[in-house]
Design a protein around this motif. Structure first.
Motif, PDB file in Angstrom:
ATOM      1  N   LEU A  23      52.377  45.669  55.615  1.00 54.30           N
ATOM      2  CA  LEU A  23      52.995  45.711  54.294  1.00 54.30           C
ATOM      3  C   LEU A  23      51.904  45.587  53.237  1.00 54.30           C
ATOM      4  O   LEU A  23      51.151  44.606  53.215  1.00 54.30           O
ATOM      5  CB  LEU A  23      53.995  44.563  54.134  1.00 54.30           C
ATOM      6  N   TRP A  24      51.807  46.576  52.359  1.00 52.73           N
ATOM      7  CA  TRP A  24      50.808  46.579  51.301  1.00 52.73           C
ATOM      8  C   TRP A  24      51.456  46.132  49.996  1.00 52.73           C
ATOM      9  O   TRP A  24      52.410  46.737  49.518  1.00 52.73           O
ATOM     10  CB  TRP A  24      50.201  47.975  51.136  1.00 52.73           C
ATOM     11  N   ILE A  25      50.938  45.046  49.447  1.00 54.70           N
ATOM     12  CA  ILE A  25      51.494  44.456  48.230  1.00 54.70           C
ATOM     13  C   ILE A  25      50.547  44.711  47.071  1.00 54.70           C
ATOM     14  O   ILE A  25      49.329  44.538  47.189  1.00 54.70           O
ATOM     15  CB  ILE A  25      51.699  42.938  48.399  1.00 54.70           C
ATOM     16  N   ASP A  26      51.111  45.093  45.932  1.00 55.64           N
ATOM     17  CA  ASP A  26      50.292  45.452  44.766  1.00 55.64           C
ATOM     18  C   ASP A  26      50.919  44.850  43.503  1.00 55.64           C
ATOM     19  O   ASP A  26      52.107  44.522  43.466  1.00 55.64           O
ATOM     20  CB  ASP A  26      50.219  46.981  44.639  1.00 55.64           C
ATOM     21  N   SER A  27      50.105  44.689  42.457  1.00 58.00           N
ATOM     22  CA  SER A  27      50.571  44.274  41.123  1.00 58.00           C
ATOM     23  C   SER A  27      51.368  42.967  41.161  1.00 58.00           C
ATOM     24  O   SER A  27      52.525  42.917  40.721  1.00 58.00           O
ATOM     25  CB  SER A  27      51.412  45.387  40.485  1.00 58.00           C
ATOM     26  N   VAL A  28      50.769  41.907  41.683  1.00 57.60           N
ATOM     27  CA  VAL A  28      51.430  40.607  41.748  1.00 57.60           C
ATOM     28  C   VAL A  28      51.226  39.859  40.432  1.00 57.60           C
ATOM     29  O   VAL A  28      50.093  39.676  39.973  1.00 57.60           O
ATOM     30  CB  VAL A  28      50.881  39.757  42.915  1.00 57.60           C
ATOM     31  N   TYR A  29      52.315  39.427  39.807  1.00 55.72           N
ATOM     32  CA  TYR A  29      52.258  38.689  38.547  1.00 55.72           C
ATOM     33  C   TYR A  29      53.221  37.511  38.593  1.00 55.72           C
ATOM     34  O   TYR A  29      54.323  37.614  39.135  1.00 55.72           O
ATOM     35  CB  TYR A  29      52.622  39.585  37.354  1.00 55.72           C
ATOM     36  N   LEU A  30      52.793  36.403  38.021  1.00 52.34           N
ATOM     37  CA  LEU A  30      53.643  35.229  37.859  1.00 52.34           C
ATOM     38  C   LEU A  30      53.664  34.913  36.373  1.00 52.34           C
ATOM     39  O   LEU A  30      52.725  34.326  35.834  1.00 52.34           O
ATOM     40  CB  LEU A  30      53.091  34.039  38.653  1.00 52.34           C
TER      41      LEU A  30
END
Length: 269
Positions: A213-220
C-alpha cells in the motif's frame, strides 16, 4: 416543537428514538446554544455550562434527558445514519447562517501538525504493516478540530483510528474502516471544556498477500473552533484504557496505541 413520536411504517428505529427531521432541528439548536454560551463566557465554558445549554434546548423541544440519551445511543450504534444526519444538520445550519449574515465563511486549516514523512509504503508481510503516531501539540486549543488526511496510490483494505488524550485523563477517538477508498479524511472534534495532552492515531492494513500500500500526501491539520460543527463530538467514542502497574519505566505510548487499535477492531466485529 420536537415530538418523540416516530411515524409508522418501515422505519427500523425503535419507539422513542427521534426521527431525522426532529434530530436535525434539535442538533442545530444545540449548536446555536453551544456557540452562544461559549461566546458569552469568553471561552471559559465548563461542564456545568454545557449541561445547562443541553437542558435549555431539551426544554425548548419538550424532551427529557433520558429521551435524548436513548436517541443518541441508537445513532451511536448506527453510524451510517448518524453521518447522513450530520450532513443534513450542516445544511440546516448553513441556511440559518445565510439568513443572519447573508453568506457563509469558508473555513481554512490553521496549521499542519504532521511532523513525519508525507509518504509511506506498507505491506502486511513486512514489519511496516501499520502506521502509528503520537504527538503532543503545542498550539491546540480546547474546541479545535483535528483532520487526518492521506491519499493512496492503490486501494487499501484496513482501518484507521485517531484519538485525543486530555489532561484530565479522559480519551476519545474516531474510527473508520477503509475498503476500496483512495483517500482518508478522518476528523475529530475536541472538547471545549478540556485541554488536549496528546493526539494519537493508527492505520492498519489487512493481510492481502504481497500487495504493498503506497500512502501519499499525509497531513494532520488543526482547524479552529466552529460552533456549527461542534455537534460532531457526539459521534466520538470514549476510550477506556485498562490500568496496569508499571515500575520504574513507563508504557511506550506507541505500543499502547497499537494495543488500543487492536481492541477497537475487536469491538467493531
Amino acid at each position: 416543537m420536537v415530538s418523540i413520536l416516530v411515524p409508522a411504517g418501515c422505519d427500523r428505529r425503535p419507539k422513542g428514538v427521534l426521527s431525522d427531521s426532529e434530530m436535525i432541528q434539535l442538533m442545530a439548536d444545540l449548536e446555536v446554544a453551544e456557540g452562544y454560551f461559549l461566546t458569552c463566557d469568553q471561552g471559559d465554558y465548563d461542564e456545568k455550562d454545557r449541561l445547562g445549554a443541553l437542558q435549555y434546548v431539551l426544554d425548548k423541544h419538550h424532551l427529557t434527558k433520558a429521551e435524548f440519551d436513548s436517541t443518541m445511543t441508537w445513532y451511536g450504534r448506527n453510524i451510517d445514519d448518524y453521518q447522513k444526519l450530520c450532513y443534513k444538520v450542516d445544511e440546516e445550519l448553513t441556511l440559518r447562517q445565510k439568513k443572519v449574515v447573508g453568506t457563509v465563511i469558508e473555513e481554512e486549516a490553521v496549521a499542519d501538525m504532521w511532523p513525519y514523512s508525507r509518504h509511506f509504503a506498507m505491506n502486511s508481510l513486512s514489519s511496516s504493516d501499520n502506521l502509528v503516531f503520537s504527538i503532543k501539540p503545542s498550539e491546540l486549543l480546547p474546541g479545535d478540530r483535528i483532520s487526518w488526511k492521506m491519499k493512496f496510490i492503490n486501494l487499501p483494505d484496513g482501518n484507521v483510528m485517531m484519538g485525543v488524550e486530555y489532561e484530565d485523563g479522559n480519551s476519545m477517538y474516531s474510527y473508520q474502516p477503509m475498503t476500496g477508498q483512495n483517500k482518508v479524511d478522518l476528523s475529530l472534534q475536541t472538547d471545549t471544556a478540556r485541554r488536549v495532552k496528546r493526539v494519537f492515531g493508527a492505520l492498519r492494513i489487512n493481510p492481502r498477500g504481497r500487495e504493498t500500500l503506497w500512502i501519499d500526501s499525509v497531513y494532520l491539520s488543526r482547524l479552529p473552533f466552529d460552533s456549527t460543527s461542534y455537534y460532531r463530538i457526539y459521534s466520538h467514542r470514549k476510550l477506556s484504557v485498562p490500568r496496569r502497574v508499571v515500575k520504574k519505566t513507563e508504557i511506550d505510548s506507541i505500543d499502547r496505541d497499537d494495543e488500543i487499535l487492536a481492541r477497537i477492531e475487536e469491538e467493531q466485529r
